[in-house]
Design an enzyme around this catalytic site. Sequence first.
Site, PDB file in Angstrom:
ATOM      1  N   SER A 164      -4.307   0.625  -5.853  1.00 48.42           N
ATOM      2  CA  SER A 164      -4.662  -0.226  -5.690  1.00 48.42           C
ATOM      3  C   SER A 164      -4.522  -1.799  -5.856  1.00 48.42           C
ATOM      4  O   SER A 164      -4.301  -2.834  -5.294  1.00 48.42           O
ATOM      5  CB  SER A 164      -6.377  -0.433  -5.748  1.00 48.42           C
ATOM      6  OG  SER A 164      -7.060  -0.302  -6.775  1.00 48.42           O
ATOM      7  N   HIS A 191      -0.915   3.388  -0.747  1.00 51.88           N
ATOM      8  CA  HIS A 191      -2.225   3.483  -1.026  1.00 51.88           C
ATOM      9  C   HIS A 191      -3.305   3.407  -0.383  1.00 51.88           C
ATOM     10  O   HIS A 191      -3.136   3.008   1.296  1.00 51.88           O
ATOM     11  CB  HIS A 191      -2.488   1.532  -1.410  1.00 51.88           C
ATOM     12  CG  HIS A 191      -3.852   0.838  -1.595  1.00 51.88           C
ATOM     13  ND1 HIS A 191      -4.167  -0.287  -1.054  1.00 51.88           N
ATOM     14  CD2 HIS A 191      -4.623   1.786  -1.883  1.00 51.88           C
ATOM     15  CE1 HIS A 191      -5.781  -0.351  -2.046  1.00 51.88           C
ATOM     16  NE2 HIS A 191      -5.726   0.957  -2.513  1.00 51.88           N
ATOM     17  N   GLU A 233      -1.163   1.762   3.133  1.00 55.00           N
ATOM     18  CA  GLU A 233      -0.560   1.116   3.286  1.00 55.00           C
ATOM     19  C   GLU A 233       0.357   1.156   1.424  1.00 55.00           C
ATOM     20  O   GLU A 233       0.142   1.736   1.203  1.00 55.00           O
ATOM     21  CB  GLU A 233      -1.447  -0.085   2.064  1.00 55.00           C
ATOM     22  CG  GLU A 233      -0.988  -1.820   1.568  1.00 55.00           C
ATOM     23  CD  GLU A 233      -2.064  -2.315   1.432  1.00 55.00           C
ATOM     24  OE1 GLU A 233      -2.432  -4.025   1.747  1.00 55.00           O
ATOM     25  OE2 GLU A 233      -2.918  -1.828   0.500  1.00 55.00           O
TER      26      GLU A 233
END
Length: 287
Positions: free
Chosen positions: A122, A143, A155
Amino acid sequence: MNPDDVKTVGVLGCGIMGSGIVEVLAKAGSDVIYLERDDARVERGQGAIEKSLQKAVTKGKLDESARDELRGRFKGTTNLDDLAGVDLVIEAVTEDLPTKVDLFSRLDELTKPEVILASNTSSLPLVQMATATKRPDKVIGMHFFNPPPVMKLLELVKALTTSDETVEFAKGFGEKLGKTTVLAKDRAGFIVNLLLTSYLNAAVKMYEEGFASKEDIDTAIKLGLGHPMGPLELLDLIGIDTMLSVGEVLYDEFKSQEFAPPPLARRMVQAGYLGRKTGKGFYDYGQ
Ligand code: 3HC
């Protein structure tokens, strides 16, 4: 590598995010082998996937026969060597860079050279995982968001070494999973966590200072901004420990006070009040 060539995916870690990722992959038709540190964690991961599948059935998102079929598509292991034949790896272990770097270097030795190695990190630098391998062009951030079966975003994070082909693969594979992808560069926090961290920190500080009650902070955001959860409820979902480590990485990268974890978050982690996963965070979950 073409997204349609991926038959079996290896997932490293089967905690909150890993278990959700296994579920997403199985639902999209992949066979999945997930790695955990010990048998107890393998079982805990299995239990988390089963629970989420059951929730999907209860919510009318999945029928019972599809659930039973899905159960046959994933299995856990404690032996990294069992991932030797996979076509793609998604790493979702604890946010600890040395652990991730070590795993990427071992995966590089173990897996076929064309296999793409993705990380669900993250906030940590992808390039350090990439340069631990002899295939830095095939390392990328994928992500997912919590809970992965529900949140539509994936992401993608392109390290300085990641090739355009790898980005194209990840976009295509994300679409196969039913996700919408966005692309970010390899900078701490990427898009979402950069914006989220200062907001969540501000909410904790507001509560810590006694400016408003936790219920009022959460209600204000839900009803005033239309968010599905208030910031303190969201922190309990994500895990206070996870957000603490994301905040530390962001603070380290930008040296900006807005990212510095508030003392209360640190004290809660020290007390074991990590949120839903331990039964207590800002709220009690009666476990
Ligand atoms: N499988 C499939 N679908 C499910 C499901 C499951 N296990 N659980 C819930 N759903 C579906 C429901 O059917 C419902 O769909 P609908 O809108 O089409 O009816 C939808 O998800 C929402 O469910 P509910 O309203 O019943 O509420 P729940 O309590 O079940 O779900 C929630 C809660 C989905 C978590 C919602 O509160 C939410 O979206 N919260 C915000 C989560 C968020 O912001 N996540 C991002 C965190 S940041 C992050 O992850 C980054 C990291 O790096 C820190």
